[in-house]
Design an enzyme around this catalytic site. Structure first.
Site, PDB file in Angstrom:
ATOM      1  N   CYS A  84     -39.424-103.880 171.728  1.00  0.00           N
ATOM      2  CA  CYS A  84     -40.475-104.552 172.504  1.00  0.00           C
ATOM      3  C   CYS A  84     -41.692-103.638 172.582  1.00  0.00           C
ATOM      4  O   CYS A  84     -41.590-102.503 173.033  1.00  0.00           O
ATOM      5  CB  CYS A  84     -39.992-104.855 173.927  1.00  0.00           C
ATOM      6  SG  CYS A  84     -38.709-106.100 174.003  1.00  0.00           S
ATOM      7  N   CYS A 101     -33.913-106.283 174.520  1.00  0.00           N
ATOM      8  CA  CYS A 101     -34.540-106.045 173.213  1.00  0.00           C
ATOM      9  C   CYS A 101     -34.819-104.572 172.971  1.00  0.00           C
ATOM     10  O   CYS A 101     -35.226-104.195 171.875  1.00  0.00           O
ATOM     11  CB  CYS A 101     -35.810-106.882 173.037  1.00  0.00           C
ATOM     12  SG  CYS A 101     -37.159-106.485 174.139  1.00  0.00           S
ATOM     13  N   CYS A 114     -36.226-111.557 174.832  1.00  0.00           N
ATOM     14  CA  CYS A 114     -34.887-111.108 174.455  1.00  0.00           C
ATOM     15  C   CYS A 114     -34.822-111.116 172.931  1.00  0.00           C
ATOM     16  O   CYS A 114     -35.796-111.456 172.273  1.00  0.00           O
ATOM     17  CB  CYS A 114     -33.784-111.943 175.102  1.00  0.00           C
ATOM     18  SG  CYS A 114     -33.670-113.653 174.561  1.00  0.00           S
TER      19      CYS A 114
END
Length: 137
Positions: A89, A85, A11
């Site tokens: 990511c 995210c 996250c």
């Protein structure tokens, strides 16, 4: 996947959702799953309300430190579970990605964080079933 699959929870701040998920998976899978968590912009410490909510569930995450996400951590994981995210990511071929849509506990009250915690536990138990790992507790 190897006999001990590797799961990475990601996250933004690695202070709430991913920490709770990693703690539940560690608790429920014991040493049968390699568990990691990281954040794209890690906070200085775990969210204190998330710490309290997990303490109520019998799991102490107070000593966990948010960690920065690296490409190597993603590449070393069999399953990467993202939690808000977005495009920050990294993605690698051959890695399984799941995106869990969860509210962010940052700034939330304990009742809201309990709901998020319970949702995470439910999802982690489902992940264990998918991995073929029976929960310890």
């Amino acid at each position: 996947m190897s006999s001990a699959p590797s799961v990475l929870f990601v996250c933004v701040h690695n202070a709430g959702r991913s920490q709770m998920a990693a703690a539940f998976l560690t608790h429920l899978a014991a040493d049968r799953v390699q568990v990691r968590s990281a954040g794209t912009a890690p906070a200085a410490a775990a969210n204190p309300v998330a710490v309290e909510a997990m303490r109520e569930a019998g799991i102490d995450i107070s000593a966990r430190t948010p960690t920065v996400l690296t490409a190597g951590t993603v590449e070393a994981s069999d399953v990467v579970i993202t939690m808000g995210c977005g495009d920050s990511c990294p993605h690698f071929p051959g890695t399984r990605y799941l995106d869990w849509q969860l509210d962010d506990p940052a700034g939330a009250d304990i009742a809201t964080v309990r709901r998020i915690r319970d949702d995470i536990e439910h999802r982690v138990r489902g992940l264990l079933a998918e991995l073929g790992v029976a929960p310890v507790g």
